[in-house]
Design an enzyme around this catalytic site. Structure first.
Site, PDB file in Angstrom:
ATOM      1  N   ASP A 483      52.984  43.451  45.730  1.00  0.00           N
ATOM      2  CA  ASP A 483      51.569  43.741  46.007  1.00  0.00           C
ATOM      3  C   ASP A 483      51.359  44.314  47.394  1.00  0.00           C
ATOM      4  OD1 ASP A 483      49.967  43.181  43.830  1.00  0.00           O
ATOM      5  OD2 ASP A 483      50.056  41.024  44.167  1.00  0.00           O
TER       6      ASP A 483
HETATM    7  C1  BGC Z   1      51.596  37.602  43.712  1.00  0.00           C
HETATM    8  C2  BGC Z   1      52.451  38.418  42.770  1.00  0.00           C
HETATM    9  C3  BGC Z   1      53.223  39.442  43.546  1.00  0.00           C
HETATM   10  C4  BGC Z   1      54.004  38.804  44.660  1.00  0.00           C
HETATM   11  C5  BGC Z   1      54.724  39.809  45.516  1.00  0.00           C
HETATM   12  C6  BGC Z   1      52.432  37.041  44.828  1.00  0.00           C
HETATM   13  O1  BGC Z   1      51.599  36.432  45.730  1.00  0.00           O
HETATM   14  O2  BGC Z   1      51.014  36.550  42.995  1.00  0.00           O
HETATM   15  O3  BGC Z   1      51.657  39.038  41.804  1.00  0.00           O
HETATM   16  O4  BGC Z   1      54.095  40.085  42.663  1.00  0.00           O
HETATM   17  O5  BGC Z   1      53.141  38.060  45.490  1.00  0.00           O
HETATM   18  O6  BGC Z   1      53.874  40.595  46.239  1.00  0.00           O
END
Ligand code: BGC
Length: 811
Positions: A483
């Site tokens: 993200d």
């Molecule tokens: C989120 C995921 C994401 C991950 C890496 C987490 O906090 O819930 O959806 O893939 O972070 O960024």
């Protein structure tokens, strides 16, 4: 250093000091009513939605930490104490906290008085139950006072913590007999109230915080406990609470128990009142009557134990390694169920007020719980699919109460569609329930746009296939799994959201990670097509997959590992020419899991590079070298100080991808080494460094670039739970549900001489015994079902209700 121990027989973690490095919590409840409780009885309760139906208050940034909860005060002469140590922090003579499956038992002893505080949420009911047993172990009688205390939240937790000009005037309660009713806003639109009760008449009570604690008092020194007792206060506005006072004469050797409860009650509009201003308490009274005696309490607890025993009985391993067994049989599966219930909403790091359910998160969580509760997995898949757009893209999040897509965040996370295939594929392999593909499911929550689920999967596939960049790799959009890799964001102003700033459709930036996903889950989709006889479609899909695979091996390849992405200028992210962020873990894991570069040797090379460049003693970091300054073209990832979160933290979620990838190549020793490094039971000994609970995974462990290398954060609600369960149960132990049966193909350390697994699969029980006489890491020489050899290694589906014995000989 440890702060407790595992009790494997009772399936508990027993904490032996209240002063753990951070509060260590447990989750009570698995349907609608939930409670988070820490080892010092801190925590809070809510009904369904941790933001909109919060029953009790919690202040995350409080100092000292974790001082709101379900506290019992004992006054013994001049000494005031709590069995869980907080909030008075009076030193105890003895203390323990047992976190078990859906219950917590805290015991404290002071001056020969011991208090046992048991807590759980009964099955099928909307309440938290507490039993407090006080025992006098002294030679003389004791005159004691006991006070339970909790602070109500005015329902909407966000509003409760911000809209004080209103809130300080709205609070309302009713006290009647041994119950305190919290009825704020019930006079207007709410049809629900909360009730705190006891099974005995208290000597006095308080419902106004100011009265119980004192205006300038604190929960550590409550006025009513220290001075002359509760004052029968009735809250008008300000802070409604529930506190009661019990005066107790206890002879030597005697014990007395008190039963308390915190319930959530809904009344139909027409039945809200019994008299002007007097709420209808009938449902609350019925609830209290269900738990008025010790026998009722015990029966409800037994029912809970039965529920968990059954739930966890579907996968049981015996390896001779007690740490491995306890992770697989109890704690990893338990955490998978908690992530199913909570998604990412309420933990000690997630306030319950933020994001709703993640599209990608929920699909991945499913991989870890589908074997336990297939019917609820089915429902979850259909809910998720309904938040997909007609073009195959998806809302990134949806709200659990409404099941509607969340407009604030919108779509544009280009890995999301493929996770739907991953989830549906896992469900089909587990259950063989092909009827799910015929279910009519709306697009964009609009019933007029409904199509069969199969069409949703098709559009997921097509979305990726038709959104490729100039290198033939999938466009990344706002972000992919990571993200924080925001290649189309370019945020310059503080406070802007990295997730929604900038265009969602960057026409240039591409993701090698999504390429890996497309190959892996595209193949899963192709298998589904073939199973349904859609041969032409399957062939077309295979062509599209082959093209992306070729692009991953070509433009996506850096010489010794897979690149991460191309940014909006077409520059490489995750390549040797980069100043920082030369190698990332995600594409190595996903591409190799997809089998990309297996034949050419690139897969093995990529994993070697991971070992050489990303390995640390506490796990594999996400990237190296860490970004040392903010980079506009990369976004949030470079906003974190080096070693934290996505910027070179040990992101536990993608360590199991490397486990699966290593197993894909037959490297059992290495797969298990990677598994062990982050598995909680194996790092229990360094709890003073790791700090989070030694029985569950955390999202992140600080990487080697961080001053606090090895420190865990964001425990409990993480995709790590599902992926590690998948990696250990399917990749290492090798018990893999397939479309046509159960495959057993372990990839274990050479030193492991064998193990047994009991696996429930489509209604039958498979008692599997694996022998490894030659000490190999991979390979099945022979497989027998009830003594008969099975040639292709896939055990055909057995009739429901049967138990079969499976013998697997490796070599
Ligand atoms: C989120 C995921 C994401 C991950 C890496 C987490 O906090 O819930 O959806 O893939 O972070 O960024």
């Amino acid at each position: 250093m440890r702060y407790g121990y595992f009790d494997d027989v009772r399936r508990e973690y027993v904490i032996t000091t209240p002063q753990t490095p951070l509060p260590w919590i447990n989750y009570l409840g698995s349907q609608d009513f939930f409670t988070l409780v820490s080892n010092t009885a801190g925590g809070y309760s809510f009904y369904r939605d941790a933001r909109l139906r919060r029953l009790t208050r919690y202040r995350y940034n409080n100092c000292p930490l974790d001082s709101e909860g379900f506290h019992i005060y004992i006054k013994d002469g001049d000494c005031v104490w709590n069995p869980g140590w907080q909030p008075t922090q009076t030193a105890l003579d003895r203390y323990s906290c047992r976190h078990g499956l859906g219950y917590t038992v805290i015991e404290g002893e002071k001056n020969a008085v011991s208090v046992r505080q048991e807590m759980f949420v009964p099955q099928g009911d909307n309440c938290l139950l507490l039993r407090v047993t006080v025992s006098n172990q002294a030679d003389a009688a004791k005159s004691l006072r006991l006070f339970p205390y909790l602070e109500f939240c005015l329902w909407d937790a966000m509003d409760d913590g911000s809209n004080f000009q209103r809130n300080f005037s709205t609070g309302e309660v009713e006290a009647a007999g041994a119950a305190i009713y919290h009825k704020t806003e019930y006079r207007e639109r709410r049809d629900h109230y909360a009730v705190f009760w006891s099974n005995r008449e208290p000597a006095a009570f308080d419902t106004a915080r100011e009265s119980f604690i004192g205006v300038y008092g604190s929960p550590a020194r409550p006025r009513a406990v220290l001075e002359d007792g509760c004052a029968n206060s009735v809250a008008h506005g300000w802070q409604p609470i529930a506190a009661q006072q019990f005066d107790l004469e206890l002879q030597p050797g005697r014990s007395e128990s008190f039963l308390f409860g915190l319930g959530y009650i809904e009344n139909p509009q027409s039945e809200k009142w019994v008299a002007p201003g007097v709420i209808n308490k009938a449902r609350a009274e019925a609830m209290m009557a269900r738990y008025a005696t010790d026998a009722q309490f015990d029966a409800a607890m037994e029912m809970l134990a039965g529920f968990w025993a059954e739930l966890l009985s579907g996968f049981k391993v015996s390896t001779g390694d007690e740490k491995l067994d306890r992770m697989v049989n109890t704690w990893n599966q338990y955490q998978c169920m908690v992530t199913f219930n909570m998604s990412r909403s309420a933990s000690y790091f997630e306030s319950g007020m933020g994001r709703g359910m993640g599209f990608r998160d929920s699909c991945q969580d499913l991989l870890g719980f589908v074997h336990m509760i297939p019917e609820r997995a089915r429902e979850r898949i259909l809910d998720i699919a309904a938040t997909q757009f007609p073009d195959g893209s998806a809302y990134h999040q949806y709200q659990p109460l409404t099941k509607k897509g969340n407009l604030d965040v919108g779509s544009g996370f280009n890995d999301d569609p493929l996770w739907l295939i991953a989830g549906a594929d896992a469900y089909l392999r587990e259950t063989g329930d092909w009827s799910i593909l015929d279910e009519s499911v709306p697009f964009d929550n609009d019933a007029s746009l409904a199509q069969p689920l199969m069409e949703h999967l098709r559009r997921s596939f097509t979305y990726t296939a038709t959104h490729l960049g100039s290198h033939g790799l999938p466009l990344i959009g706002r972000a992919d799994w990571n993200d924080c890799l925001n290649l189309n964001c370019f945020s310059e102003r503080p406070g802007e959201s990295f997730q929604i700033t900038g265009p969602s459709e960057g026409p240039v930036a591409e993701s090698v990670f999504i390429a890996g996903m497309f190959v892996k889950y595209g193949r899963a989709y192709t298998d589904i097509c073939r199973h349904l006889g859609l041969t032409r479609e399957a062939e077309a899909c295979e062509k599209a997959i082959a093209a992306v695979e070729a692009a991953a091996l070509d433009a996506g390849w850096d010489g010794a590992w897979f690149r991460r992405a191309f940014d909006a200028y077409g520059n490489v992210v995750g390549g040797k020419e980069c100043e920082e962020g030369q190698i990332f873990i995600e594409p190595q894991g996903m591409c190799v899991m997809a089998g990309i570069g297996k034949e050419s040797g690139q897969a093995a090379k990529a994993l070697k590079s991971v070992e050489e460049r990303l390995d640390t003693k506490y796990g594999i970091v996400l990237l190296q070298p860490a970004y040392t300054r903010y980079r506009l073209e990369l976004g949030e990832i470079s906003s974190y100080p080096p070693g934290y979160k996505e910027n070179a933290g040990i992101f536990c979620h993608n360590n199991p991808w490397i486990v699966c990838a290593e197993a894909e190549l037959g490297h059992g020793d290495r797969a298990f080494q990677v598994y062990r490094r982050t598995a909680p039971a194996y790092i229990e000994e360094i709890s003073e460094i790791h700090r989070t609970e030694p029985y569950v995974y955390s999202q992140m462990i600080a990487g080697k670039d961080a001053p606090s290398f090895g420190e865990g954060k964001n425990s409990w609600l993480t995709g790590t739970a599902a992926w590690t369960f998948l990696s250990i149960s399917q990749a290492i132990l090798g018990v893999k549900p397939c479309l046509d049966g159960l495959r057993v193909d372990p990839c274990i350390p050479a030193s492991m001489k064998g193990f047994t697994v009991s696996r429930r699969f489509r209604g039958a029980v498979y008692q599997i015994s694996v022998e490894n006489p030659d000490g190999v890491q991979r390979g099945v020489k022979a497989l027998y079902v009830n003594g008969d050899p099975v040639p292709d290694g896939v055990i055909p589906v057995q009739s429901a209700g049967s138990t079969v014995s499976v013998r697997v000989v490796m070599g």
